[in-house]
Structures are given as structure tokens and as C-alpha cells.
Motif scaffolding. Structure first.
Motif, mmCIF file in Angstrom:
data_model
loop_
_atom_site.group_PDB
_atom_site.id
_atom_site.type_symbol
_atom_site.label_atom_id
_atom_site.label_comp_id
_atom_site.label_asym_id
_atom_site.label_seq_id
_atom_site.Cartn_x
_atom_site.Cartn_y
_atom_site.Cartn_z
ATOM 1 N N THR A 97 42.104 104.256 110.695
ATOM 2 C CA THR A 97 41.728 102.918 111.656
ATOM 3 C C THR A 97 42.783 102.008 111.915
ATOM 4 O O THR A 97 43.335 101.665 111.057
ATOM 5 N N HIS A 137 36.183 107.243 117.141
ATOM 6 C CA HIS A 137 34.949 106.347 117.820
ATOM 7 C C HIS A 137 35.668 105.148 117.598
ATOM 8 O O HIS A 137 36.555 104.675 116.895
ATOM 9 N N ARG A 139 35.811 101.278 116.357
ATOM 10 C CA ARG A 139 35.711 100.691 115.261
ATOM 11 C C ARG A 139 34.531 99.836 115.077
ATOM 12 O O ARG A 139 34.026 99.183 115.804
ATOM 13 N N SER A 140 33.713 100.108 113.911
ATOM 14 C CA SER A 140 32.377 99.557 113.791
ATOM 15 C C SER A 140 32.489 97.931 113.672
ATOM 16 O O SER A 140 31.588 97.157 114.061
ATOM 17 N N GLU A 141 33.549 97.364 113.040
ATOM 18 C CA GLU A 141 33.855 95.997 112.765
ATOM 19 C C GLU A 141 35.126 95.387 113.467
ATOM 20 O O GLU A 141 35.871 95.760 112.800
#
Length: 157
Positions: A97, A137, A139-141
Motif C-alpha cells: 500500500t 484497489h 486505499r480504504s483509509e
């Protein structure tokens, strides 16, 4: 720091779904350290040095970490490596990430071979050839993206 890696006892099979997660500086040195620590961790988990799965997984880590440094670098921000063994599926999931949003890899179906004169563009083709599957995908945060790959391994003999 001193360690004696030669005297550790080999684990005959991975622990139940072990994970390794660490942040590294977004530099070539950070990418190199990520690769070396991943190689050692895999060996500790029972995916030994010198085996096909070990070499493939380490090469995938090296490519994804190098891409995070080259294409995902944001000054003052680290990249994160996550290794996770999914023992029931005999699979290792690799996630890298970074915090750069605007530079995303192509979707796996859109990969194409670079022209002969191109000096780059082969890393994800290598990942696609070695991994059982891969993708990315957002990054979620916070800003950025996660590029992931899954690589099968056989039980040690």
C-alpha cells in the motif's frame, strides 16, 4: 543488531494463517529491506529458501515494493507491506500500500507487453505470470492504493 539466522529450527509447516505487516521508507533501501524481511519470514513460516514458491513470492514482493517506491512515492510517506498466509487455501497474499492516488496500475485484463525500446513496464507482467491472481484497489483509509497478489505454495515435504 546481531542475529544468528543459521541456528533457527525450521518449521515444518506454516503456523495457522500467520501474518506480517510493516511500514518501510519509500526509498530503494526500504524496498530492499521489505524483500529481505519477507524472504526471512517465509522461510520461518516453512516456505524455505531456494524453493519455487519462496522465490516467486519474494520476486512479487520485490516488484510491488519497487513499484511503490517508483510510482507511489509521496515525500515523507511510507509504504506498507502485508504478507498473510491463508493456510486452508495454501496461498500467500501479498499487499503493498502506498499513499499516491493519481498513479494507478492498469487493471489485470489491460496489461500489455511494453515495446522493445521501453525501459520499464515489465514488473506487473512478471507479477501476473507468477501470481495465481493479482489486482489493486483504492486505499480504504486516506489517499493511495493497495496492489495485491496471491501466490500458491505446496506443503513442505
Amino acid at each position: 543488531m546481531t542475529s544468528n539466522l543459521g541456528s533457527h529450527s525450521r518449521i515444518t509447516h506454516p503456523l495457522h494463517d500467520p501474518s506480517f505487516e510493516m511500514c518501510f521508507t519509500s526509498t530503494p533501501r526500504g524496498a530492499r529491506l521489505a524483500r529481505r524481511l519477507a524472504a526471512h519470514r517465509l522461510d520461518t513460516w516453512g516456505i524455505p529458501y531456494g524453493t519455487g514458491p519462496h522465490e516467486a513470492i519474494v520476486l512479487i514482493v520485490a516488484e510491488l515494493a519497487a513499484n511503490a517506491v517508483r510510482h507511489g512515492h509521496v515525500s515523507g510517506r511510507d509504504f506498507r507491506l502485508l504478507l498473510h498466509v491463508i493456510e486452508a487455501a495454501r496461498m500467500v497474499r501479498i499487499e503493498v500500500t502506498d499513499t499516491r492516488t493519481e498513479r494507478t496500475p492498469p487493471h489485470p485484463e489491460a496489461l500489455r507487453a511494453p515495446d522493445a525500446e521501453d525501459t520499464g513496464g515489465r514488473g506487473l507482467l512478471l507479477v501476473a505470470g507468477l501470481a495465481s491472481r493479482w489486482g489493486w484497489h483504492p486505499r480504504s483509509e486516506g489517499p493511495g492504493k493497495t496492489v495485491w497478489a496471491e501466490c500458491a505454495f505446496s506443503p513442505p515435504t
